[in-house]
Design an enzyme around this catalytic site. Sequence first.
Site, PDB file in Angstrom:
ATOM      1  N   SER A 426       0.819  -1.215   0.000  1.00 28.66           N
ATOM      2  CA  SER A 426       0.000   0.000   0.000  1.00 28.66           C
ATOM      3  C   SER A 426       0.850   1.262   0.000  1.00 28.66           C
ATOM      4  O   SER A 426       0.352   2.340  -0.299  1.00 28.66           O
ATOM      5  CB  SER A 426      -0.970   0.001   1.181  1.00 28.66           C
ATOM      6  OG  SER A 426      -0.371  -0.501   2.329  1.00 28.66           O
ATOM      7  N   HIS A 447      -3.248  -3.275  -5.609  1.00 27.74           N
ATOM      8  CA  HIS A 447      -3.611  -2.766  -4.286  1.00 27.74           C
ATOM      9  C   HIS A 447      -5.091  -3.040  -4.009  1.00 27.74           C
ATOM     10  O   HIS A 447      -5.970  -2.316  -4.466  1.00 27.74           O
ATOM     11  CB  HIS A 447      -3.308  -1.253  -4.233  1.00 27.74           C
ATOM     12  CG  HIS A 447      -3.510  -0.650  -2.890  1.00 27.74           C
ATOM     13  ND1 HIS A 447      -3.944   0.635  -2.701  1.00 27.74           N
ATOM     14  CD2 HIS A 447      -3.327  -1.162  -1.645  1.00 27.74           C
ATOM     15  CE1 HIS A 447      -4.026   0.891  -1.409  1.00 27.74           C
ATOM     16  NE2 HIS A 447      -3.660  -0.186  -0.758  1.00 27.74           N
ATOM     17  N   GLU A 459      -6.663  -1.117  -7.083  1.00 28.58           N
ATOM     18  CA  GLU A 459      -5.840  -0.101  -7.718  1.00 28.58           C
ATOM     19  C   GLU A 459      -4.624  -0.839  -8.279  1.00 28.58           C
ATOM     20  O   GLU A 459      -3.766  -1.269  -7.528  1.00 28.58           O
ATOM     21  CB  GLU A 459      -5.371   0.862  -6.601  1.00 28.58           C
ATOM     22  CG  GLU A 459      -5.521   2.307  -6.878  1.00 28.58           C
ATOM     23  CD  GLU A 459      -5.051   3.133  -5.674  1.00 28.58           C
ATOM     24  OE1 GLU A 459      -4.789   2.588  -4.583  1.00 28.58           O
ATOM     25  OE2 GLU A 459      -4.937   4.339  -5.847  1.00 28.58           O
ATOM     26  N   ASN A 497      -4.956   6.622  -1.527  1.00 29.07           N
ATOM     27  CA  ASN A 497      -4.402   7.018  -0.228  1.00 29.07           C
ATOM     28  C   ASN A 497      -3.735   8.389  -0.284  1.00 29.07           C
ATOM     29  O   ASN A 497      -3.616   9.066   0.732  1.00 29.07           O
ATOM     30  CB  ASN A 497      -3.426   5.956   0.284  1.00 29.07           C
ATOM     31  CG  ASN A 497      -4.179   4.753   0.843  1.00 29.07           C
ATOM     32  OD1 ASN A 497      -5.388   4.827   1.083  1.00 29.07           O
ATOM     33  ND2 ASN A 497      -3.483   3.643   1.045  1.00 29.07           N
TER      34      ASN A 497
HETATM   35  P1  NAI Z   1      -0.754  -9.247   8.008  1.00 32.14           P
HETATM   36  O1  NAI Z   1       0.254  -8.963   9.023  1.00 32.14           O
HETATM   37  O2  NAI Z   1      -2.163  -9.506   8.431  1.00 32.14           O
HETATM   38  O3  NAI Z   1      -0.312 -10.476   7.098  1.00 32.14           O
HETATM   39  C1  NAI Z   1       0.979 -10.645   6.580  1.00 32.14           C
HETATM   40  C2  NAI Z   1       1.226 -12.129   6.438  1.00 32.14           C
HETATM   41  O4  NAI Z   1       2.409 -12.317   5.705  1.00 32.14           O
HETATM   42  C3  NAI Z   1       1.419 -12.842   7.769  1.00 32.14           C
HETATM   43  O5  NAI Z   1       0.534 -13.930   7.829  1.00 32.14           O
HETATM   44  C4  NAI Z   1       2.869 -13.302   7.746  1.00 32.14           C
HETATM   45  O6  NAI Z   1       3.079 -14.533   8.382  1.00 32.14           O
HETATM   46  C5  NAI Z   1       3.125 -13.409   6.260  1.00 32.14           C
HETATM   47  N1  NAI Z   1       4.531 -13.294   5.902  1.00 32.14           N
HETATM   48  C6  NAI Z   1       5.428 -12.400   6.375  1.00 32.14           C
HETATM   49  N2  NAI Z   1       6.611 -12.570   5.756  1.00 32.14           N
HETATM   50  C7  NAI Z   1       6.455 -13.580   4.880  1.00 32.14           C
HETATM   51  C8  NAI Z   1       7.312 -14.210   3.946  1.00 32.14           C
HETATM   52  N3  NAI Z   1       8.563 -13.837   3.799  1.00 32.14           N
HETATM   53  N4  NAI Z   1       6.822 -15.214   3.206  1.00 32.14           N
HETATM   54  C9  NAI Z   1       5.549 -15.601   3.321  1.00 32.14           C
HETATM   55  N5  NAI Z   1       4.683 -15.037   4.199  1.00 32.14           N
HETATM   56  C10 NAI Z   1       5.132 -14.037   4.963  1.00 32.14           C
HETATM   57  O7  NAI Z   1      -0.705  -8.009   6.997  1.00 32.14           O
HETATM   58  P2  NAI Z   1      -1.831  -7.471   6.017  1.00 32.14           P
HETATM   59  O8  NAI Z   1      -2.630  -6.443   6.704  1.00 32.14           O
HETATM   60  O9  NAI Z   1      -2.508  -8.619   5.391  1.00 32.14           O
HETATM   61  O10 NAI Z   1      -0.955  -6.713   4.940  1.00 32.14           O
HETATM   62  C11 NAI Z   1      -0.272  -7.403   3.928  1.00 32.14           C
HETATM   63  C12 NAI Z   1       0.090  -6.432   2.821  1.00 32.14           C
HETATM   64  O11 NAI Z   1      -1.109  -5.828   2.320  1.00 32.14           O
HETATM   65  C13 NAI Z   1       0.977  -5.278   3.242  1.00 32.14           C
HETATM   66  O12 NAI Z   1       1.841  -4.994   2.177  1.00 32.14           O
HETATM   67  C14 NAI Z   1       0.008  -4.129   3.462  1.00 32.14           C
HETATM   68  O13 NAI Z   1       0.580  -2.868   3.314  1.00 32.14           O
HETATM   69  C15 NAI Z   1      -0.973  -4.408   2.360  1.00 32.14           C
HETATM   70  N6  NAI Z   1      -2.318  -3.848   2.542  1.00 32.14           N
HETATM   71  C16 NAI Z   1      -2.946  -3.931   3.745  1.00 32.14           C
HETATM   72  C17 NAI Z   1      -4.227  -3.415   3.911  1.00 32.14           C
HETATM   73  C18 NAI Z   1      -4.930  -3.545   5.214  1.00 32.14           C
HETATM   74  O14 NAI Z   1      -5.964  -2.868   5.391  1.00 32.14           O
HETATM   75  N7  NAI Z   1      -4.483  -4.373   6.121  1.00 32.14           N
HETATM   76  C19 NAI Z   1      -4.936  -2.738   2.794  1.00 32.14           C
HETATM   77  C20 NAI Z   1      -4.192  -2.780   1.546  1.00 32.14           C
HETATM   78  C21 NAI Z   1      -2.929  -3.283   1.443  1.00 32.14           C
END
Ligand code: NAI
Length: 712
Positions: A426, A447, A459, A497
């Site tokens: 994001s 995104h 996006e 954003n």
């Molecule tokens: P989260 O913390 O809920 O999930 C991330 C997951 O990735 C975890 O389950 C973790 O174990 C896994 N992980 C970490 N390193 C890893 C690796 N090297 N290999 C495989 N798995 C790995 O985070 P979330 O909220 O799902 O965010 C994920 C991405 O989405 C980020 O880039 C964030 O900026 C983006 N994003 C998040 C939004 C939100 O509202 N939470 C909205 C739009 C984008």
Amino acid sequence: MQTPPAGTLRAAPEEILVSTVDYRVIDGVAVITLNNPPVNAIDQGIRAGLLESVGRLAADDSVKSAVLIGANDTFVAGADIKEFGKPLPPPTTIESLSAMEASPKPIVAALAGNTLGGGLEIALAAHWRVAVAKAKLGLPEVSLGIMPGAGGTQRLPRLVGGAKALDMILSGTPVNGTKALELGIVDELVDGDLLAGAIAFARKIVAEGRPLRVTSQLQDKVANTDPAIFADAIKKNEKKWKGLLSPYKIVEAVQAACTLPFAEGAALELKVYRETQASPQRKALTYMFFAEREAAKIPDVPRDLKPAPVKSAAVIGAGTMGGGIAMSFANAGIPVKILELKQEALDAGLARIKGNYATSVSRGSTTQAQMDERLGRISTTTDYAQIGDADIVVEAVFENMEIKQGVFKTLDGVMKQGAILGTNTSTLDIDQIANVTKRPQDVIGMHFFSPANVMKLVENVRGAKTSPEIIGRTMAVSKQIGKVPVLAGNCDGFIGNRILAAYGRECDFLLEEGATPWQIDTALQGFGFPMGLFLMRDMAGLDVGWRIRQYREQFRDKNQRYSPVGDRICELGRYGQKTGAGYYKYEGRNATPDPEIEALIVKVSADLGIERRKVSDEEIVWRVLSVMVNEGAKIVGEGIAIRASDIDVTYVFGYGFPRHQGGPMFWAEQQGLDKVLAKIRAYHAEQGDNWKPAELLEKIVAAGKSSWKDAV
Ligand code: NAI
Ligand code: 3HC
């Protein structure tokens, strides 16, 4: 007249159709084909041709019945939306349909593909209807801010009853042919060649000597309608319909169908239909219909690029976003593998996905069978070798450049050539991620918005090297999984954003100047946002943004105004809904204004030497919208968005901007771009360089133009 050989799928294949409405005789039945590619929308050619064909049918002694069918593998997708708001040359659709009903010879409508809006109204005016099981029949006018205006609100209840008609017209959701048969809209399903089936049906009716079945004369289904259903529908939907006109008019018209003779009900329908057509929300919603389709058109992606549908997908990360993204693929019938480094993380992610599906089942929006089928498409792995053959991979790991670069290096090694390599980042720079691979042309931002299985917007973010082909394929797969894609350039915050940051900043300043979070939220909700900014922040959690601000503090221009209100709130351990307190205090999900926060804001104002004043709701709405428009114009001017309407699509589908207001850029055109620029200039003088007017806006106004399109 040329007659096609027996056994062809259509009586009149497009290549031999010379007119918009074709009349020819096959097996002793008149076949009237409506042909206005791509969707056979009803324009003057269709209206006039239909009227003329009905006249010809009456005079044609060689036939005793007619079949009405659509060319282009579809029936008719409704009135031509491009004609809305313009005077229509005669005849009216109502005249053509009245002539159809009055035909002394039976007319059988043969339905396949889209039979929507005025298309279904045509079919309802036929004496009988046959359809293929997969046909889509519906009256979706409500989503355009209008209502059926060619007898749909009067004829549908006469076939299916008041309650079911009301449901169908208010939801706008189409039913398939099988369901239409069950409801009584369709008289017979055709398995196989639709035209042949329809001709056989028409011949059968004539052979049996069945009397004409004229829909407008049917009474039994509406005779005993429970009068309470109308008030109940309004009561049940009041919140959802806030600010809308057409749902109320639909209720009025269907009620008339159930209580008045057809002619009186039809007159009322026409009167209220015209009111909806004349409303500003019709203009906004019609604009949104075309804006959504326009957003998918990318200048450097060839229009004839028709990518093959994606057959398999992989998602890296089973967290909040990864789980939702995987569900989106599975829901669209695409098998998807989720990869995590540790089995526990996969188990936790899968449990969350199951929980989400179970909630949908308990709410009735998904059936148990659907849930099982969808879950069956989701598999998990900790082994990269297992995902290499996927057509697309979407990375959704922690928002950390090094971790993401590591993931992309690995993907570069394992993914098959030509796979789409998407990242859900994001905030990070797509190019820095793409450049660690040997195929940066295949890397693209995707995104998604949270919850990713629900939110419509994606996006897609093009990096410096992303190829047009990958962009085209990513836009196509986004649509394949039911999303509304917009293409953005690679900059901090992309489109959505970046605008959110600008309008959030102004809301923070408004707090310091005299407003409260609840006043701002109420004013924004009054404009039509489902949720105000501070309620939204509390729901998303305040700590993530705080951490980002702390990191960015070192780069911040200390000469620019900065509001510390958000930081002060986080310092109290108030991180929003999840901690029971943020801008508001919470009992469960119920927010109440908190005097402690008001005192905190008053103290910040005093510390900054700002004399608090009364801020009006009108000022809040204008300041928020003007800053959105100014930032939006900069985004278009810099080429980050292709066109102003893409910003509207982003805001309506991703940020809860009220659809019936058409998005911020459309709103600005309605106010007058010169008036909006004058406001921006006044804020610039008062508030400083954050408000520097966008060059694009200055240019359009200086040229005496009034539309964003005039800039191109
Ligand atoms: P989260 O913390 O809920 O999930 C991330 C997951 O990735 C975890 O389950 C973790 O174990 C896994 N992980 C970490 N390193 C890893 C690796 N090297 N290999 C495989 N798995 C790995 O985070 P979330 O909220 O799902 O965010 C994920 C991405 O989405 C980020 O880039 C964030 O900026 C983006 N994003 C998040 C939004 C939100 O509202 N939470 C909205 C739009 C984008
Ligand atoms: N009028 C004019 N153009 C239409 C149209 C319509 N009713 N329906 C679709 N189109 C155009 C689209 O703008 C698009 O044009 P483009 O290629 O230049 O962008 C093209 O047809 C193909 O449409 P889609 O890209 O949307 O194709 P899909 O296959 O994804 O969807 C559809 C087809 C389901 C028919 C969808 O286009 C749709 O929902 N159309 C609108 C249906 C509708 O709302 N009908 C009611 C109209 S109002 C009415 O009938 C009033 C009456 O009661 C008096």
